[in-house]
Design a protein around this motif. Structure first.
Motif, PDB file in Angstrom:
ATOM      1  N   TYR A 116       1.307  -0.767   0.070  1.00 29.92           N
ATOM      2  CA  TYR A 116      -0.228   0.094   0.469  1.00 29.92           C
ATOM      3  C   TYR A 116       1.257   1.060  -0.175  1.00 29.92           C
ATOM      4  O   TYR A 116       0.767   2.025  -0.892  1.00 29.92           O
ATOM      5  N   VAL A 117       2.007   0.787   0.810  1.00 31.83           N
ATOM      6  CA  VAL A 117       3.033   2.418   0.673  1.00 31.83           C
ATOM      7  C   VAL A 117       3.670   2.907  -0.148  1.00 31.83           C
ATOM      8  O   VAL A 117       3.867   3.995  -1.138  1.00 31.83           O
ATOM      9  N   LEU A 118       4.427   1.165  -0.763  1.00 37.24           N
ATOM     10  CA  LEU A 118       5.044   1.164  -1.686  1.00 37.24           C
ATOM     11  C   LEU A 118       3.825   1.686  -2.805  1.00 37.24           C
ATOM     12  O   LEU A 118       4.374   2.648  -4.324  1.00 37.24           O
ATOM     13  N   GLY A 119       2.615   1.589  -3.199  1.00 36.66           N
ATOM     14  CA  GLY A 119       2.333   1.373  -4.834  1.00 36.66           C
ATOM     15  C   GLY A 119       0.816   3.244  -4.682  1.00 36.66           C
ATOM     16  O   GLY A 119       0.756   4.073  -5.009  1.00 36.66           O
ATOM     17  N   SER A 120       1.266   3.773  -2.808  1.00 35.67           N
ATOM     18  CA  SER A 120       0.554   5.049  -3.323  1.00 35.67           C
ATOM     19  C   SER A 120       1.042   6.375  -3.905  1.00 35.67           C
ATOM     20  O   SER A 120       2.443   6.557  -3.754  1.00 35.67           O
ATOM     21  N   PRO A 121       0.628   6.848  -4.031  1.00 38.55           N
ATOM     22  CA  PRO A 121       0.730   8.405  -5.140  1.00 38.55           C
ATOM     23  C   PRO A 121       1.310   9.777  -4.137  1.00 38.55           C
ATOM     24  O   PRO A 121       2.021  10.359  -4.727  1.00 38.55           O
ATOM     25  N   LEU A 122       1.056   9.042  -2.600  1.00 41.19           N
ATOM     26  CA  LEU A 122       1.596   9.851  -1.795  1.00 41.19           C
ATOM     27  C   LEU A 122       2.802  10.146  -1.087  1.00 41.19           C
ATOM     28  O   LEU A 122       3.806  10.760  -0.826  1.00 41.19           O
ATOM     29  N   THR A 123       3.735   8.354  -1.805  1.00 35.21           N
ATOM     30  CA  THR A 123       4.992   8.345  -1.250  1.00 35.21           C
ATOM     31  C   THR A 123       5.889   8.499  -2.208  1.00 35.21           C
ATOM     32  O   THR A 123       5.319   8.187  -3.844  1.00 35.21           O
ATOM     33  N   PRO A 124       6.760   9.146  -2.173  1.00 35.37           N
ATOM     34  CA  PRO A 124       8.076   9.790  -2.743  1.00 35.37           C
ATOM     35  C   PRO A 124       8.717   8.651  -3.678  1.00 35.37           C
ATOM     36  O   PRO A 124       8.872   7.941  -3.019  1.00 35.37           O
ATOM     37  N   GLY A 125       8.519   8.890  -5.498  1.00 30.22           N
ATOM     38  CA  GLY A 125       8.801   7.515  -5.565  1.00 30.22           C
ATOM     39  C   GLY A 125       7.749   6.714  -5.810  1.00 30.22           C
ATOM     40  O   GLY A 125       8.169   4.795  -6.394  1.00 30.22           O
ATOM     41  N   GLY A 126       6.553   6.508  -5.588  1.00 25.75           N
ATOM     42  CA  GLY A 126       5.931   5.540  -5.047  1.00 25.75           C
ATOM     43  C   GLY A 126       5.007   5.376  -6.703  1.00 25.75           C
ATOM     44  O   GLY A 126       5.021   5.996  -7.106  1.00 25.75           O
ATOM     45  N   GLY A 127       4.227   3.783  -6.982  1.00 31.17           N
ATOM     46  CA  GLY A 127       3.225   3.962  -7.205  1.00 31.17           C
ATOM     47  C   GLY A 127       3.276   2.670  -8.412  1.00 31.17           C
ATOM     48  O   GLY A 127       4.492   1.785  -8.221  1.00 31.17           O
TER      49      GLY A 127
END
Length: 267
Positions: A116-127
């Motif tokens: 969830y954290v890794l895929g969140s657009p709010l996480t820098p570099g995430g998605g």
């Protein structure tokens, strides 16, 4: 007619890698690849391909996240579908029984949080792209860590052989009962670059290509930590033989690798 599996084959031929991948796919996934020859299960050589299969599983699960994201589904749904795909490919809970489901369920919940954290657009570099490469890298690194830290069984080798028992250094390969020594099994297996070393190199290459140097170092540290602590945290389940030690080490390593990546990106 396909020639029989033999550990005396040159480890670096196409056939040897194909046979090893067949063994790894049959052991680590639900894919209908057929049962490997019995002799293959006695060899350490196929373990070198475990990171490749783990990376494939990560890519497939990450692909599910990617497709769900492109379909416009919410992040929570994408995360659940991704981890569900990982479980369906591996089938760990079903294969190891209901009694092993508790620790594996905890691992699944931690994976959900990390993805969830890794895929969140709010996480820098995430998605979605990060989820794909993170799952591939974490899977490969956790398999390498579990192979590297797996107990070598020296305690069993120290037990005196009973009268008439087979020498522990002699392996009997079915179905014809051929007796070969461990040294003979090692010939042609590339022990100068053995299964653990090859698995580590493959895992590092996969992770570096997908994540880069710094994330790979962080994920590798998490995988090693998770694989190291698993036998200590889950000693009761492992000793009761309701949870295989290699599976516990790999799953713990994968969880800690994903968590380490999530923390790195969130920092």
């Amino acid at each position: 007619m396909t020639p029989p599996f033999t550990t005396a084959d040159d480890a670096w031929t196409v056939r040897a890698w194909r046979d090893d991948l067949h063994v790894a796919l049959s052991l680590l996934t639900r894919l209908p690849v057929g049962a490997p020859p019995a002799a293959a299960c006695l060899s350490e050589r196929p373990k070198r391909t475990f990171p490749l299969v783990a990376a494939f599983m990560g890519l497939a699960a990450g692909g599910a996240f990617f497709v769900a994201h492109d379909a416009g589904l919410p992040l929570v749904v994408n995360t659940v579908l991704c981890v569900a795909a990982l479980l369906l490919l591996g089938g760990h809970v079903d294969d190891h029984g209901h009694t092993a489901s508790a620790p594996l369920m905890v691992a699944t919940m931690m994976k959900l949080a990390a993805v969830y954290v890794l895929g969140s657009p709010l996480t820098p570099g995430g998605g979605p792209a990060m989820v794909v490469v993170a799952l591939a890298g974490a899977g490969a690194l956790s398999q390498a860590a579990a192979i590297l830290l797996e107990p070598d069984g020296e305690d069993e080798a120290d037990v005196p052989a009973e009268a008439g028992a087979v020498d522990p250094k002699v392996v009997i390969l079915p179905p014809d009962g051929t007796r070969i020594t461990e040294d003979e099994m090692d010939e042609g297996n590339g022990r100068a670059l053995g299964a653990p070393t090859t698995a580590i190199l493959i895992a590092l290459i996969i992770s570096i290509l997908g994540l880069g140097l710094m994330p790979t170092a962080v994920a590798a540290g998490g995988a090693m930590f998770g694989a190291f602590i698993a036998p200590r945290l889950l000693a009761r389940d492992i000793e009761a033989e309701v949870l295989a030690a290699p599976l516990a080490m790999q799953q713990s390593g994968e969880v800690w690798a994903l968590l380490a990546l999530a923390v790195l990106l969130s920092a």
